[in-house]
Design a protein around this motif. Structure first.
Motif, PDB file in Angstrom:
ATOM      1  N   ASN A 333       0.404  -1.001  -0.476  1.00  0.00           N
ATOM      2  CA  ASN A 333      -0.423   0.000   0.233  1.00  0.00           C
ATOM      3  C   ASN A 333       0.742   1.499   0.444  1.00  0.00           C
ATOM      4  OD1 ASN A 333      -3.104   0.657   0.760  1.00  0.00           O
ATOM      5  ND2 ASN A 333      -2.042   2.184   1.103  1.00  0.00           N
ATOM      6  N   HIS A 334       1.127   2.346  -0.477  1.00  0.00           N
ATOM      7  CA  HIS A 334       1.182   2.937  -1.298  1.00  0.00           C
ATOM      8  C   HIS A 334       0.968   4.012   0.401  1.00  0.00           C
ATOM      9  CE1 HIS A 334      -0.591   7.088  -2.646  1.00  0.00           C
ATOM     10  NE2 HIS A 334      -1.569   5.916  -3.120  1.00  0.00           N
ATOM     11  N   ARG A 335       2.270   5.162   1.063  1.00  0.00           N
ATOM     12  CA  ARG A 335       2.295   6.152   1.685  1.00  0.00           C
ATOM     13  C   ARG A 335       1.978   7.325   1.557  1.00  0.00           C
ATOM     14  NH1 ARG A 335       6.994   4.361   3.367  1.00  0.00           N
ATOM     15  NH2 ARG A 335       7.488   6.671   2.224  1.00  0.00           N
ATOM     16  N   SER A 343      -7.764   9.393   3.346  1.00  0.00           N
ATOM     17  CA  SER A 343      -8.328   8.374   3.042  1.00  0.00           C
ATOM     18  C   SER A 343      -7.158   7.611   2.059  1.00  0.00           C
ATOM     19  CB  SER A 343      -9.076   9.028   2.499  1.00  0.00           C
ATOM     20  OG  SER A 343      -9.802   7.794   1.581  1.00  0.00           O
ATOM     21  N   ASP A 344      -6.667   8.763   0.760  1.00  0.00           N
ATOM     22  CA  ASP A 344      -5.300   8.191   0.242  1.00  0.00           C
ATOM     23  C   ASP A 344      -4.116   8.618   0.301  1.00  0.00           C
ATOM     24  OD1 ASP A 344      -4.139   7.988  -2.122  1.00  0.00           O
ATOM     25  OD2 ASP A 344      -5.677   9.075  -3.673  1.00  0.00           O
ATOM     26  N   PRO A 345      -3.403   7.813   1.164  1.00  0.00           N
ATOM     27  CA  PRO A 345      -3.550   6.324   0.942  1.00  0.00           C
ATOM     28  C   PRO A 345      -3.597   5.400   2.686  1.00  0.00           C
ATOM     29  CG  PRO A 345      -1.744   6.712   0.549  1.00  0.00           C
ATOM     30  CD  PRO A 345      -1.919   8.289   1.315  1.00  0.00           C
ATOM     31  N   LEU A 346      -2.880   6.711   3.164  1.00  0.00           N
ATOM     32  CA  LEU A 346      -3.179   5.927   5.225  1.00  0.00           C
ATOM     33  C   LEU A 346      -4.405   5.648   5.148  1.00  0.00           C
ATOM     34  CD1 LEU A 346      -1.087   9.524   5.737  1.00  0.00           C
ATOM     35  CD2 LEU A 346      -0.453   7.195   4.720  1.00  0.00           C
ATOM     36  N   GLY A 380       5.854   7.403  -3.559  1.00  0.00           N
ATOM     37  CA  GLY A 380       6.054   7.554  -4.425  1.00  0.00           C
ATOM     38  C   GLY A 380       4.698   7.094  -5.692  1.00  0.00           C
ATOM     39  N   GLU A 381       3.377   6.298  -5.167  1.00  0.00           N
ATOM     40  CA  GLU A 381       2.765   6.353  -5.696  1.00  0.00           C
ATOM     41  C   GLU A 381       1.886   7.355  -6.817  1.00  0.00           C
ATOM     42  OE1 GLU A 381      -1.361   4.816  -6.671  1.00  0.00           O
ATOM     43  OE2 GLU A 381      -1.118   6.677  -5.415  1.00  0.00           O
ATOM     44  N   GLU A 382       1.970   8.332  -6.042  1.00  0.00           N
ATOM     45  CA  GLU A 382       0.734   9.623  -7.199  1.00  0.00           C
ATOM     46  C   GLU A 382       1.444  10.032  -7.732  1.00  0.00           C
ATOM     47  OE1 GLU A 382      -1.676   9.516  -5.643  1.00  0.00           O
ATOM     48  OE2 GLU A 382      -2.470   9.761  -4.168  1.00  0.00           O
ATOM     49  N   PRO A 383       3.199  10.208  -8.189  1.00  0.00           N
ATOM     50  CA  PRO A 383       2.755  11.160  -8.927  1.00  0.00           C
ATOM     51  C   PRO A 383       3.011  10.041 -10.456  1.00  0.00           C
ATOM     52  CG  PRO A 383       5.221  10.850  -7.656  1.00  0.00           C
ATOM     53  CD  PRO A 383       3.691  10.550  -6.666  1.00  0.00           C
ATOM     54  N   THR A 409      -3.795  -2.485  -2.049  1.00  0.00           N
ATOM     55  CA  THR A 409      -4.563  -1.956  -0.818  1.00  0.00           C
ATOM     56  C   THR A 409      -4.050  -0.077  -1.267  1.00  0.00           C
ATOM     57  OG1 THR A 409      -4.433  -1.808   0.852  1.00  0.00           O
ATOM     58  CG2 THR A 409      -5.770  -3.018   0.409  1.00  0.00           C
ATOM     59  N   ASP A 410      -5.352   0.433  -1.179  1.00  0.00           N
ATOM     60  CA  ASP A 410      -4.700   1.902  -1.256  1.00  0.00           C
ATOM     61  C   ASP A 410      -6.303   2.877  -0.775  1.00  0.00           C
ATOM     62  OD1 ASP A 410      -4.529   4.739  -2.668  1.00  0.00           O
ATOM     63  OD2 ASP A 410      -4.179   3.508  -4.627  1.00  0.00           O
ATOM     64  N   SER A 411      -6.523   3.909  -1.331  1.00  0.00           N
ATOM     65  CA  SER A 411      -7.709   4.689  -0.741  1.00  0.00           C
ATOM     66  C   SER A 411      -8.909   3.624   0.279  1.00  0.00           C
ATOM     67  CB  SER A 411      -8.372   5.673  -1.758  1.00  0.00           C
ATOM     68  OG  SER A 411      -8.873   5.304  -2.547  1.00  0.00           O
ATOM     69  N   MET A 412      -9.254   4.320   1.266  1.00  0.00           N
ATOM     70  CA  MET A 412      -9.832   3.580   1.663  1.00  0.00           C
ATOM     71  C   MET A 412     -11.968   4.483   1.988  1.00  0.00           C
ATOM     72  SD  MET A 412     -10.644   0.411   3.124  1.00  0.00           S
ATOM     73  CE  MET A 412     -11.438   0.415   3.747  1.00  0.00           C
TER      74      MET A 412
HETATM   75 ZN    ZN Z   1      -3.631   6.389  -3.582  1.00  0.00          ZN
END
Ligand code: ZN
Length: 746
Positions: A333-335, A343-346, A380-383, A409-412
């Motif tokens: 899961n990204h950070r 929510s996205d991504p924590l 660095g998922e978002e970029p 998993t990612d945003s919840m």
């Molecule tokens: Zn995300």
């Protein structure tokens, strides 16, 4: 000796069962504390978390320390990547009057996270191109191919102009890419309230939907070509790696672009002149939408960025398998976030931490998984899925031979469980969903999913392909197809690792804060998942998937679902070919009889559509026959696996050899047409849709673009791969059902 007694604590080793161990799973559940998860989420989302920010780095250290304290072997893997951050963003209307627009979002009363946004980046698009342009503004609806076709019929030209598109209808990066391909000099994208604002519900802070000032940031890198660091396609971004330049990297856009709020967009859109747009182009703002005109609204758009290399911090935790250490179950899961990212991504990161701690508790009681478990906190998922992609590229050959599953998993959100990914996981995931209760409604997650689908259908809402029938008949609910949009892409579509992406959604307003400064802890606990009940449930779901997959003597996949998926997709392409034929015939008839001229409103410009390249036939029967062979082989394997009881060591070993990397057979080493980084013959993100999946992409997209020879070549490639898969499954079945001794093998 019978393998499985050791691993499973008394359960029999059956091929392909998921080996649920109630006592182990209860112990796992009791290791997850929802209060603690709330504290983690509050802490992780307490400051901006974009790539390169001090807090994202501090969170990496925090996660590393936690994993180690729970008994994991954990390490930090770093990459040096191109990541532009905005130094100055300018958007102003200069005619018919001067109005300054854009800039940082405003604090929201009652949400103290938003009080001080000085450390947050202003709204911007990563991997647009810096520039300074001034031009007339044209509204292009969603900015998708069909919208440009409509503009062309109306003789509206965007060359030399700045376009404004609304979010929705396709991925944001395509809006910028298509604008530049059509000759626009700049691109602005805004969040229409029809999409995620007041037309959906009360806005923040009254409700959770997007307030007038909310802006959706995002990456516009052309990740449909390849994700990850734009400068190092296919290679890990280590300090010494050979790099493209900013100018030669094909995934970086060539025009400046900015995202804006609907408060700002209203000021521009309500002043646009020119003819009114068609009804379908109108959003929820309280005025008539116009196309704009060369002598109407003019805007000045400028972006200056810091294009330096930044360091990414991927945290990797590992528990070595006891009997099959060279088979890996990977979960990530990204950070990193655009701003706070509750929510996205924590929220997803918090679920991951809950699982990791509970697994650590099992370790302390002496338990060991059979297979190796890897937990990844991606940066660095978002970029552009950079942290996960660079990691997969760095470990590619090992992953291709060792990884048996990737769980993402990612945003919840809150509501109904959904999962998408590799079809052979369908039955396994249904079993997991049937074993876990919904946290709010007295029913299992699977029962809620099923009821939701049936009620939705009754009420006339569309439900996904195949879902309605499955829901009605009570069988397994099919798994959705994956395209792009999160860290699973490199695993599934580059490395060929069986993959599932999981989350909850449907009863929250998380879209209202998506990629804005308002995706905060306060927003999350008020409007997305109060009490973190679904974060906690997600931990249980993923924990079971990981424990069962890492513990089963042989892998729990069931392959008939894969064969059915391939047959279904081939059937869809056949339908598409038929539609093209009949639509061409209908268009020809209208064009030849001059119907467009006769039907047109003489006061408006709207010409007839262009005649496309003529449709051709493509013979898919060989692929269909191969899918039938696969179905027969898969049904035989699935049956044998269900019936098998005690397996010898040698059988378990042989089955794992045959099946642990069977999905590698679905990769094309040459890659998909025009985009060699994408190698999966079954799944890819759409060239012209973005996040949405294209199944059988090499064939389907060639047909869509009417490159029929490419479609024919790719049909043959897919058929060969599907046959190889069937042969491998027949071998596996013969391990389970060997020829009886003393009798000839018929
Ligand atoms: Zn995300």
């Amino acid at each position: 000796m019978i393998v499985g007694l050791v691993v499973l604590g008394g359960a029999q080793a059956r091929a392909g069962t998921h080996s649920a161990e109630p006592a182990l799973e209860q112990a796992f559940d009791s290791g997850i504390d929802v209060q603690e998860q709330s504290r983690w989420l509050r802490q992780l989302s307490s400051a901006p978390n974009h790539v390169g920010s001090p807090h994202d780095r501090a969170n990496a250290e925090r996660v590393l320390g936690l994993l180690r304290s729970w008994g994991w072997t954990a390490r930090m893997e770093t990459f040096s990547v191109l990541y532009p951050t905005p130094l100055r963003t300018t958007l102003e209307m200069i005619a018919p009057e001067r109005v300054v627009l854009g800039g940082q979002e405003q604090p929201v009363p009652g949400d103290d996270s938003t009080t001080d946004l000085s450390q947050a980046l202003p709204p911007y698009f990563a991997f647009q191109s810096d520039g300074d342009v001034t031009g007339a503004l044209i509204y292009v609806n969603y900015g998708m191919p069909a919208d440009y076709a409509e503009l062309e019929r109306r003789d509206i030209d965007v060359r030399g102009k700045v376009v404004i598109a609304r979010y929705g209808g396709g991925w944001r990066g395509l809006k910028v890419k298509l604008a530049q391909e059509h000759g626009a000099i700049g691109c602005v994208v805004y969040s229409d309230p029809a999409e995620d604002g007041f037309a959906r519900g009360d806005t923040y802070p009254t409700g959770g939907w997007r307030p007038p000032e909310g802006v959706q940031r995002g990456s516009v890198a052309d990740t449909s070509l390849y994700p990850g660091d734009p400068l190092t396609p296919g290679l890990a971004s280590t300090p010494g790696a050979i790099r493209l330049t900013r100018e030669t990297a094909p995934t970086i856009m060539k025009i400046p672009a900015l995202p804006i709020s609907y408060a700002d967009a209203s000021k521009l859109l309500q002043r646009l002149a020119g003819p009114p747009t068609p009804t379908a182009w109108r959003g929820a703002l309280p005025f008539t939408y116009h196309f704009g005109s060369a002598d109407g609204v003019r805007v000045h758009l400028a972006v200056v960025s810091d294009w330096s290399q930044k360091t990414l911090y991927d945290v990797i935790g590992e528990i070595r398998g006891s009997t099959a250490p060279d088979q890996w179950v990977v979960r990530g899961n990204h950070r990193d976030a655009w701003v706070f990212g509750a929510s996205d991504p924590l929220a997803g990161q918090t679920a991951l931490l809950g699982e990791a701690k509970a697994i650590g508790g099992l370790l302390k009681s002496g338990w060991r998984p059979a297979r190796t478990i890897l937990y990844a906190s991606w940066d660095g998922e978002e970029p552009g899925l950079v942290g996960s992609t660079e990691w997969v590229e760095a470990h590619l050959s090992e992953l291709r031979s060792k990884a048996v599953l990737y769980v993402n998993t990612d945003s919840m959100g809150r509501g109904f469980l959904s999962y998408a990914g590799s079809p052979e996981l369908t039955h396994f995931l249904n079993d997991v969903a049937a074993d876990i209760p919904d946290p709010e409604v007295p029913a299992s997650l699977l029962a809620r999913q099923r009821a939701h689908l049936l009620v939705q259908r009754f009420e006339g809402e569309p439900v996904g392909r195949g879902l309605e029938g499955a829901a009605r008949q009570g069988g397994d609910l099919p798994i959705g197809a994956l395209g792009a949009g999160s860290d699973f892409v490199a695993f599934l579509e580059h490395a060929g690792v069986p993959t599932v992406d999981i989350g909850f959604s449907g009863e929250d307003s998380k879209r209202g804060s998506y990629h804005s400064a308002y995706d905060t802890y306060q927003h999350y606990v008020k409007f997305v998942d109060p009490g973190l009940l679904y974060v906690n449930t997600l931990s249980r779901v993923v924990g079971r998937i990981v424990l069962r997959y890492a513990g089963a003597p042989t892998l729990p996949a069931r392959f008939a679902d894969l064969a059915v998926e391939i047959k279904t997709c081939a059937g869809e392409v056949e339908d598409l070919l038929k539609d093209q034929q009949s639509s061409d015939t209908a268009l020809d008839r209208l064009l030849e009889s001059g119907m467009f001229r006769v039907a047109a409103d003489p006061t408006q410009v709207r010409t007839a559509p262009q005649r496309p390249r003529p449709a051709e036939a493509v013979d898919l029967s060989d692929l269909d026959a191969a899918a039938d062979e696969l179905l027969t082989a898969a049904q035989a394997y699935d049956r044998a696996a269900d019936l098998s009881t005690r397996l010898e060591d040698s059988q378990v070993k042989r089955l794992n050899e045959l099946l642990s990397n069977i999905d590698q057979l679905l990769l094309s080493e040459a890659g998909l047409p025009g985009r060699p980084w994408y190698r999966n013959l079954l799944f890819a993100p759409g060239w012209l849709t973005g996040y949405d999946a294209k199944t059988l992409p090499g064939i389907r997209e060639a047909v869509e673009e009417r490159h029929y020879d490419v479609a024919r070549t790719n049909t043959a490639i897919a058929a060969t791969a599907v046959r190889a898969y069937a042969i491998r499954l027949r071998e596996a079945t013969s391990v389970l059902v060997p020829a009886r001794p003393g009798k000839p093998n018929r």
